[in-house]
Design a protein around this motif. Structure first.
Motif, PDB file in Angstrom:
ATOM      1  N   LEU A   1       0.823  -1.209   0.000  1.00  0.00           N
ATOM      2  CA  LEU A   1       0.000   0.000   0.000  1.00  0.00           C
ATOM      3  C   LEU A   1       0.859   1.263   0.000  1.00  0.00           C
ATOM      4  O   LEU A   1       0.562   2.228  -0.716  1.00  0.00           O
ATOM      5  CB  LEU A   1      -0.936  -0.004   1.210  1.00  0.00           C
TER       6      LEU A   1
ATOM      7  N   SER B   1       0.943   3.942  -3.136  1.00  0.00           N
ATOM      8  CA  SER B   1       0.519   5.327  -2.955  1.00  0.00           C
ATOM      9  C   SER B   1       1.651   6.327  -3.172  1.00  0.00           C
ATOM     10  O   SER B   1       1.411   7.448  -3.652  1.00  0.00           O
ATOM     11  CB  SER B   1      -0.068   5.520  -1.550  1.00  0.00           C
ATOM     12  N   LEU B   2       2.893   5.934  -2.872  1.00  0.00           N
ATOM     13  CA  LEU B   2       3.996   6.886  -2.966  1.00  0.00           C
ATOM     14  C   LEU B   2       4.729   6.849  -4.301  1.00  0.00           C
ATOM     15  O   LEU B   2       5.195   7.890  -4.774  1.00  0.00           O
ATOM     16  CB  LEU B   2       4.998   6.649  -1.837  1.00  0.00           C
TER      17      LEU B   2
ATOM     18  N   PHE C   1       1.261   6.162  -7.990  1.00  0.00           N
ATOM     19  CA  PHE C   1       0.268   7.191  -8.244  1.00  0.00           C
ATOM     20  C   PHE C   1       0.859   8.571  -7.985  1.00  0.00           C
ATOM     21  O   PHE C   1       1.642   8.758  -7.063  1.00  0.00           O
ATOM     22  CB  PHE C   1      -0.971   6.980  -7.370  1.00  0.00           C
TER      23      PHE C   1
ATOM     24  N   ALA D   1       2.242  12.251  -4.281  1.00  0.00           N
ATOM     25  CA  ALA D   1       3.225  12.288  -3.192  1.00  0.00           C
ATOM     26  C   ALA D   1       4.359  13.246  -3.550  1.00  0.00           C
ATOM     27  O   ALA D   1       4.773  13.333  -4.708  1.00  0.00           O
ATOM     28  CB  ALA D   1       3.775  10.894  -2.939  1.00  0.00           C
TER      29      ALA D   1
ATOM     30  N   ARG E   1       8.946  10.770  -1.321  1.00  0.00           N
ATOM     31  CA  ARG E   1       9.353   9.576  -2.068  1.00  0.00           C
ATOM     32  C   ARG E   1      10.834   9.273  -1.838  1.00  0.00           C
ATOM     33  O   ARG E   1      11.218   8.124  -1.631  1.00  0.00           O
ATOM     34  CB  ARG E   1       9.095   9.784  -3.558  1.00  0.00           C
TER      35      ARG E   1
END
Length: 253
Positions: free
Chosen positions: A139, A143-144, A147, A150, A155
């Motif tokens: 996850l 998310s980082l 997509f 971020a 990152r």
């Protein structure tokens, strides 16, 4: 794959190490299938012992073999577009996640039907810890890194943690499998295990192959010359990030 001006040849030995890892990984899956299929009565989804057999096969396939391959994609696809490799990395992890969920459901369903207590052994504790950490790692990575949204700083900060926990979870998955192999043998063939019963020898061989696969994947991933070479567009993004965070111009030394 077709070479481009930015492509670099694979370092000497890397294709052989990768091929060796795949042979070891596939051997682990096949031997697990043979063990559960030949010695433990095959597979079913009816709450019987045959449903339990789905559990080790799924865990070796998902949390060891596919997980290891997901780690290796950045070494294998060295000259492909980085976003494409990220997507492949995430998709293999999705496959590993789905297969491991099936394996967990199988063992909990078998325990419920057979009225066997859950989560009392070291194997089960380590297994649940591995699965939870795997889900969190997936996850966070999704998310980082995959997509947009971020910050580059976040990152960059998390990347080293992502790499560390990726290898740590993989090592924990292999160790959990070794605990599970020993637990299964002691429950199933206690009286003949010390007499070198064929089933015990096969399972011990599986354990050694799992260790070999884990060590080889770790070696490939941590060897500096096998790292993915920097590509021009990635260097440009890195320079842009440095400009934003440190106030340097792209022409600064």
């Amino acid at each position: 794959m077709a070479d481009s001006p930015a492509s670099e040849p694979s370092p000497a030995g890397l294709p052989w190490y990768v091929a060796g890892s795949q042979l070891l990984g596939l051997a682990c899956v096949v031997i697990t299938g043979v063990w559960m299929g030949h010695y433990r009565g095959g597979y079913a989804w009816d709450g019987s012992a045959q449903e339990f057999n789905v559990h080790p096969l799924c865990m070796v396939l998902g949390l060891v073999f596919l997980y290891g391959d997901a780690i290796l994609v950045y070494r294998v696809f060295r000259n492909e577009n980085k976003r494409t490799v990220k997507i492949l990395h995430a998709l293999i992890h999705v496959m590993a996640l789905i297969i491991s969920i099936v394996g967990l459901v199988a063992v909990f369903d078998f325990h419920a039907k057979a009225k066997i207590p859950d989560m009392y052994s070291l194997h089960s504790w380590c297994g649940m810890l591995t699965f939870v950490l795997f889900c969190l790692q997936w996850l966070m990575g999704l998310s980082l890194f995959l997509f947009p949204g971020a910050s580059p700083w976040l990152r960059s900060w998390y990347l080293s943690l992502h790499v560390f926990f990726g290898l740590a979870i993989f090592a924990l998955a292999v160790a959990t499998c070794l605990l599970g192999i020993t637990e299964k043998l002691l429950f199933s063939i206690t009286s003949t295990y010390s007499k070198f019963a064929p089933e015990g020898v096969l399972a011990n061989t599986l354990g050694l192959l799992l260790v070999g696969f884990g060590v080889l994947v770790g070696y490939i991933v941590t060897r500096e010359e096998f790292r993915r070479p920097p590509h021009p567009e990635e260097e440009a993004l890195s320079m842009h990030f440095k400009t934003l965070t440190e106030g340097e111009s792209p022409s600064s030394p």
